[in-house]
Design an enzyme around this catalytic site. Structure first.
Site, PDB file in Angstrom:
ATOM      1  N   ARG A  88      59.758  16.032 -55.534  1.00 29.66           N
ATOM      2  CA  ARG A  88      58.248  16.237 -55.080  1.00 29.66           C
ATOM      3  C   ARG A  88      57.390  17.145 -56.237  1.00 29.66           C
ATOM      4  NH1 ARG A  88      56.187  16.208 -49.820  1.00 29.66           N
ATOM      5  NH2 ARG A  88      54.344  17.372 -49.727  1.00 29.66           N
ATOM      6  N   TYR A 111      69.663  10.849 -52.313  1.00 29.75           N
ATOM      7  CA  TYR A 111      69.539  10.208 -53.554  1.00 29.75           C
ATOM      8  C   TYR A 111      69.378  11.017 -54.597  1.00 29.75           C
ATOM      9  CZ  TYR A 111      64.790  10.931 -51.854  1.00 29.75           C
ATOM     10  OH  TYR A 111      63.813  11.420 -51.138  1.00 29.75           O
ATOM     11  N   ASP A 122      48.203  13.076 -44.812  1.00 30.05           N
ATOM     12  CA  ASP A 122      48.522  13.604 -43.711  1.00 30.05           C
ATOM     13  C   ASP A 122      47.408  14.138 -42.582  1.00 30.05           C
ATOM     14  OD1 ASP A 122      51.344  12.990 -44.301  1.00 30.05           O
ATOM     15  OD2 ASP A 122      51.787  15.013 -44.137  1.00 30.05           O
TER      16      ASP A 122
END
Ligand SMILES: Cc1cc2nc3c(=O)[nH]c(=O)nc-3n(C[C@H](O)[C@H](O)[C@H](O)COP(=O)(O)OP(=O)(O)OC[C@H]3O[C@@H](n4cnc5c(N)ncnc54)[C@H](O)[C@@H]3O)c2cc1C
Length: 418
Positions: free
Chosen positions: A123, A236, A313
């Site tokens: 991120r 991952y 969001d």
């Protein structure tokens, strides 16, 4: 929110230049991407975030082709070239015995099918890439340490009122205000949107394991999903493969308003103690965990008023089980920029354009919100229902999963019919 103009003693507002001026509250992934898309569409942007520095929260993110095709436009896919990982496939296993139930090739076959890659990134790497582009863009001004507290709407402009850590007020006047301020959005509540938060009964535990400390199987460039009753694990590699991002979702009743809190490793170790050795080794390799209570809201009928709207969001928080929250925030910004490109600042067309934005974006994001919730239920099935899920997954042809999500990954948010 009617307004009489600037309060006495305040700095007079800057007169508009010829470009329309957008004010974005919130410089997360959604706000930063929207600023870049809107600047390319000819807008001058002020973007303000309550945090004094944009520190990374969270860990890994999956970026599907519906987002990467848009990020290519603003140079971000190239910027991520060395640090994003292109997974070769999605590997689904059962938590209890480690058996593989399906493998879907991504990599080249995903890219040739959808025309843009699947990527997994840290991120912070994505946020930093967006931030660097924002800092290089003369049409964007970034203001940190300013929290949106109020909005004043007038017929020909809108003002966002912000306060800093010393309660000093700053006011920005603009043609449009975009609330990109996340799940607990102030902009949303100022817009009078009622839908309350819905706690899912699930928490996400997240960690990063340095590659050399992770079990060998977890170092593969794959997205891995382990299914089990009342829990699942996704992992991952990120950071060019140097770190392994692990998310363990468990059912429990912990809930805390906010984004992240430290989690006790004993709880997560104990929760997976009956899983197979590989999954247990992976969980045990983590030195520390952060946890999130997973929360969304029911879809709204509208996001926009005459001169303000929402994205990301703030508009449509969703469960992470389709890994689409950030990707949808990116889609919102791209669609908004296409709709708003070329609009004159004095024009009265804005309200109509925002209505179109709602009409375009709400049905798509509502479908994804619903699917993501459903996916969470399917991942955690037990007993006969779980057995049927596994049998169905085993029988699926290799590319059936991608076919099933064609509507999601093939979507191009820039394609807006007139
Ligand atoms: C466990 C988990 C896994 C996930 N995995 C994925 C994934 O793989 N792929 C994916 O696409 N998505 C994923 N998501 C979802 C994704 O992280 C979010 O949907 C995305 O970050 C939302 O971006 P945003 O910009 O809308 O909001 P945020 O990232 O929350 O940013 C909001 C910004 O607004 C600022 N702000 C808040 N209030 C104010 C205020 N009053 N004034 C000014 N600024 C304010 C905040 O400081 C913040 O910078 C996941 C989420 C979770 C919980």
């Amino acid at each position: 929110m009617p307004d009489e103009g600037p309060e006495p003693g305040q700095t007079p507002e800057k007169p508009f230049d010829r470009k329309p001026h957008g004010l974005i509250a919130g410089a997360g992934i959604g706000g930063l991407a929207a600023a870049l898309f809107l600047a390319r569409a000819g807008w001058r942007i002020t973007i303000a975030d309550r945090e004094p520095a944009l520190l990374e929260v969270g860990a890994g993110l999956q970026l599907a082709p519906n987002a990467t095709r848009l990020l290519k436009d603003i140079g971000i896919v190239d910027d991520l070239d060395d640090i994003a990982v292109e997974p070769s496939g999605l590997h689904v296993r059962l938590g209890r015995d480690g058996q593989t139930v399906s493998r879907t090739p991504l990599g080249r076959s995903g890219e040739s099918r959808f025309g843009a890659p699947f990527l997994v990134v840290h991120r912070a790497d994505l946020q930093n890439a967006l931030l660097r582009r924002v800092e290089q863009e003369p049409a964007i001004e970034l203001q940190l340490g300013l929290r949106l507290v109020d909005i004043r709407e007038r017929e020909d402009s809108i003002a966002g009122l912000f306060i800093d850590a010393h309660e000093q007020e700053t006011r920005f006047e603009a043609d449009l205000l975009v609330g990109a301020d996340g799940l607990w959005s102030k902009a949303r509540s100022l817009a009078g949107l009622p839908s309350p938060t819905r706690y899912s009964g699930k928490t996400a535990w997240r960690t990063l394991i340095p590659r050399d400390e992770a079990p060998l199987f977890a170092r593969e460039a794959e997205v891995n999903l382990w299914l089990g009753p009342d829990a699942h694990i996704v992992h991952y590699p990120v950071c060019g493969g140097h770190e392994i991002n692990v998310v363990a979702i468990i059912e429990d009743d912990w809930r805390e308003e906010g984004w992240s809190a430290p989690g006790n490793p004993d709880i997560v170790n104990s929760r997976f103690r009956n899983w197979n050795t590989k999954a247990r080794d992976l969980i045990a390799a983590a030195a520390s965990w952060n946890r999130w209570a997973l929360i969304d809201r029911a879809p709204e009928g509208r996001w926009s008023r005459a001169r303000m709207t929402l994205l990301g969001d703030a508009a449509h928080p969703m469960m992470p089980f389709l890994a689409q929250g950030a990707s949808q925030a990116i889609e919102d910004g791209a669609a908004l920029a296409v709709l708003l490109g070329g609009i004159a600042p004095e024009g009265s067309a804005l309200a109509g354009i925002l209505k179109r934005y709602d009409a375009l974006r709400i049905p798509r994001t509502a479908r994804i919100q619903k699917e993501a919730r459903r996916q969470g239920t399917i991942y955690h099935l037990d007993g006969a229902a779980g057995w049927m899920r596994d049998a169905a997954l085993r029988l699926l042809p290799t590319d059936a999963l991608l076919q099933r999500y064609d509507w999601l990954f093939s979507h191009d948010a820039r394609q807006i019919s007139t």
